[in-house]
Design an enzyme around this catalytic site. Structure first.
Site: not given
Length: 411
Positions: A126, A196, A221-222, A370
């Site tokens: 990422f 991560d 927040y996911k 996605r």
């Protein structure tokens, strides 16, 4: 085997997590397949935020730091997250963002690795992980970031490796690293391991202590449904906590912040990785999302994730064959997270046509469609209907219309 809408509804009827959908505020007519980017709003968050604003802030004012334990929120919420990632309660704290936490842990870890100057990661990690590692290396004398393809990571570990930094589940493809194996290999080489967990926590089982992981960060927040920009968390194994020192020595990381001394002495344990004043409203919103997991078996979550993926992939093959969609997510459940991704040269306009039809996934450049498979609130019927709509869009070619070509700031 053809999968019918009735088959999907039968799966929903047998789903042990089906009742959790009612715990979320989901708009009518929308199939939400982007919970891997921003989780849906828990209904409990609405009332909890009202209480936080009107009573705790509005009525109790500054007294709430003590009376409502605002000051203890980072540790309290961290302990709740610890149960989801296989950590001890005192090893996790909620603070700052993933990027800031990565910086703190990268610098702290490499400083105790005397004579080692390499931060090992992989290309395509990422971007914030790569950028932050590069920024940390810039301020560390003689340190470099070294990238290797996933299959070559073990061979790249060596006497110069200070830290191996990897994302457990890849943000584009959904591919999952073998955390236990790679952590063991890093330790054999004398390196520390930093993971991560942003696309793992709350979606698949994680066992940091069982894998003997040194350090980790993760997103709020996911899959944890903490709200846009929710605070992140970091984990430090108990054996390392007194050895590490955060490079961001803010007052909340001091052993006695309200003594207001000029000299900095780090707090004991993981609390030393706090920095500035905690964002209380955001912390409490995150806590509402995490509390939904209190009585959930992560085995049920993982099983539903697998079943949602299998239905999605099978339906794509039945309904959308011949339209150029290439599955890039591993089919083996042990080797993936909880989203499914397809490569298509016109992924962006297709994603926009889907959104117009009420199916919200997302796009990752240059060509990835996605779709997040969030077990707490996604139904099997949603998956069936989403693929049916995608098939209609591909059959009709509506996505070729010019209005779908314009790029937005956020994709």
């Amino acid at each position: 085997m053809t999968h019918s809408l009735e088959d999907a509804r039968a799966l929903d009827a047998a789903d042990p997590l089906a009742g959790l959908r009612d715990e979320f505020s989901l708009p009518e007519g929308i199939i939400y397949l982007d919970g891997n980017s921003l989780g849906a709003l828990p209904r409990a968050t609405i009332s909890a935020q009202r209480d936080a604003v009107e009573r705790q802030w509005g009525a109790d004012l500054i007294r709430s730091w003590n009376s409502n334990d605002w000051i203890g929120a980072p540790q309290r919420i961290g302990a709740k997250i610890a149960t989801l990632i296989g950590a001890r309660p005192h090893e996790v704290i909620v603070t700052d963002s993933v990027s800031v936490n990565l910086f703190k842990l990268i610098v702290a870890a490499t400083r105790i690795q005397t004579g080692r100057a390499q931060i090992l990661t992989e290309p395509g990690n990422f971007p914030t992980d790569l950028y932050t590692a590069g920024g940390a290396a810039d301020i560390l004398p003689d340190h470099v970031v070294h990238t290797e393809q996933a299959g070559d990571l073990v061979d790249a570990l060596g006497p110069d490796t200070a830290l191996m930094m990897l994302t457990h589940v890849h943000y584009k493809t959904g591919a999952r690293h073998d955390m236990a194996l790679l952590t063991e290999e890093a330790h054999e080489a004398g390196a520390l391991a930093l993971w991560d967990l942003s696309h793992s926590v709350g979606a698949i089982p994680v066992d940091l202590n069982g894998c003997e992981v040194d350090l980790a960060v993760g997103c709020g927040y996911k899959y944890l449904n903490g709200g846009p920009g929710a605070p992140a968390f970091l984990y430090v194994h108990e054996d390392l906590q007194e050895q590490l020192r955060s490079p961001l020595s803010g007052w909340m990381g001091h052993e006695a912040p309200f003594a207001f001394r000029d000299d900095y002495v780090p707090a004991p344990g993981v609390t030393r990785f706090l920095c500035g004043t905690p964002p209380v409203l955001s912390l409490l919103a995150l806590e509402s999302g995490i509390d939904l997991f209190a009585d959930i078996d992560m085995g049920d979550v993982a099983a539903k994730s697998t079943a949602l993926f299998n239905l999605f992939a099978a339906r794509i093959e039945e309904r959308c064959s011949g339209h150029g969609l290439e599955l890039v997510t591993p089919r083996d459940a042990a080797h993936r997270g909880s989203h499914i991704s397809y490569r298509h040269p016109d992924g962006w306009p297709i994603s926009q046509a889907l959104i117009e039809r009420g199916v919200i996934g997302d796009f990752r450049a240059p060509d990835i469609l996605r779709f997040g498979l969030t077990p707490l609130y996604l139904r099997f019927e949603d998956v069936w209907q989403a693929v049916e709509i995608l098939g209609d869009i591909l059959d009709s070619g509506v996505w070729r219309e010019e209005r779908f070509a314009e790029k937005a700031a956020v994709t």
